[in-house]
Scaffold this active site. Structure first.
Site, PDB file in Angstrom:
ATOM      1  N   SER A 146       1.059  -0.608   0.182  1.00  0.00           N
ATOM      2  CA  SER A 146      -0.447   0.117  -0.285  1.00  0.00           C
ATOM      3  C   SER A 146       0.944   1.167   0.186  1.00  0.00           C
ATOM      4  O   SER A 146       2.428   1.378   0.159  1.00  0.00           O
ATOM      5  CB  SER A 146      -0.988  -0.107   1.445  1.00  0.00           C
ATOM      6  OG  SER A 146      -1.625   1.264   1.541  1.00  0.00           O
ATOM      7  N   TYR A 159      -1.609  -1.081  10.604  1.00  0.00           N
ATOM      8  CA  TYR A 159      -1.791  -1.336   9.080  1.00  0.00           C
ATOM      9  C   TYR A 159      -0.640  -1.061   8.418  1.00  0.00           C
ATOM     10  O   TYR A 159       0.427  -1.483   7.635  1.00  0.00           O
ATOM     11  CB  TYR A 159      -2.990  -0.795   9.131  1.00  0.00           C
ATOM     12  CG  TYR A 159      -2.920  -0.687   7.584  1.00  0.00           C
ATOM     13  CD1 TYR A 159      -3.833  -1.927   6.196  1.00  0.00           C
ATOM     14  CD2 TYR A 159      -3.048   0.147   6.590  1.00  0.00           C
ATOM     15  CE1 TYR A 159      -4.029  -2.150   5.122  1.00  0.00           C
ATOM     16  CE2 TYR A 159      -3.083   0.327   4.925  1.00  0.00           C
ATOM     17  CZ  TYR A 159      -3.283  -1.142   4.672  1.00  0.00           C
ATOM     18  OH  TYR A 159      -4.302  -1.128   3.277  1.00  0.00           O
TER      19      TYR A 159
END
Length: 256
Positions: A146, A159
């Site tokens: 990401s 995350y």
């Protein structure tokens, strides 16, 4: 001929998180390029829907319902996939999740759940398939990271940490396994339209904040990820390893 083949005819792939969203799009994209695909996710019904699409394209699909946090179940799924495929050429570690908790409020259970799902499972599945690929003389692994692994975002500290670790894991595995003919690369998406992002992107204030950081001024569509993934696992990227390809509408240009 100077243009390598982007086709995946005869290739066998495994995709995690393949029941819906990005995982389903990538699995179907691999099938469109010619690969047979083993599908891993927790929900059998979602996997069956993905498999039906793949089979409609004339390719084979194998559904493997398993929780990636279950190491013994994952190892059994890999054995089944290897028996079904004969040779695993491609692995896409796509499965991931997030719990948006401020750092001061993160619990140990939240930490463990996100770490196990996003990072631990990707490493140990890569290790299992890496052994197979080494014996077979090579293969290609793609980790779905990401932009949150590259820049600091309000997506949650756990995350972001897992996605940064995936990028570094990609580099180290590429360094160790290049001599075996195994290529490992990563893709770093920004916001895409998926069932998981539908609710948060429906917040107009949040959406406009995302678009303000995106030079292309739009949210990613799932087909935008398929081409980069097929490229990375195909012979078109035969001399590419240890890299992260950001599919982000230009977001990381800003360096937020």
């Amino acid at each position: 001929m100077y243009l390598p083949s982007f086709q995946l005819e005869g290739k066998k792939a495994i995709v995690t998180g393949a029941g819906r969203g990005i995982g389903r799009a990538l699995a179907v994209g691999l099938a469109e390029a010619g690969a047979d695909v083993a599908l891993i996710a927790r929900t059998p019904e979602d996997l069956k829907r993905t498999a039906k699409i793949i089979e409609s394209l004339g390719r084979r699909a194998l559904t493997l319902p398993v929780d990636l946090k279950d190491q013994s179940g994952l190892r059994e799924a890999v054995r089944e996939a290897e028996a079904w495929a004969g040779k695993i050429d491609i692995l896409i570690n796509n499965a991931g999740m997030n719990i948006r908790t401020p750092a001061l409020e993160v619990t140990e259970d939240e930490w463990d759940t996100i770490m196990q799902t996003n990072l631990k499972s990707a490493f140990f599945l890569s290790q299992m398939i890496g052994e197979h690929m080494k014996a077979a003389g090579g293969g290609s692994i793609v980790n779905i990271s990401s932009v949150a692994g590259h820049v600091a975002l309000r997506t949650g500290v756990v995350y972001g940490s897992t996605k940064a670790a995936l990028i570094q894991m990609t580099k180290i595995l590429a360094l160790e396994w290049g001599k075996y003919g195994i290529r490992i690369n990563a893709i770093g998406p920004w916001y895409f339209k998926t069932p998981l992002t539908e609710k948060i992107l429906s917040d107009e204030v949040f959406l406009q904040d995302v678009l303000s950081r995106t030079p292309m001024k739009r949210i990613g569509e799932l087909p935008d990820l398929v081409g980069p993934a097929v490229f990375l696992v195909s012979d078109a990227a035969a001399y590419m390893t240890g890299q992260t390809l950001y599919v982000d509408g230009g977001m990381t240009i800003y360096g937020f």
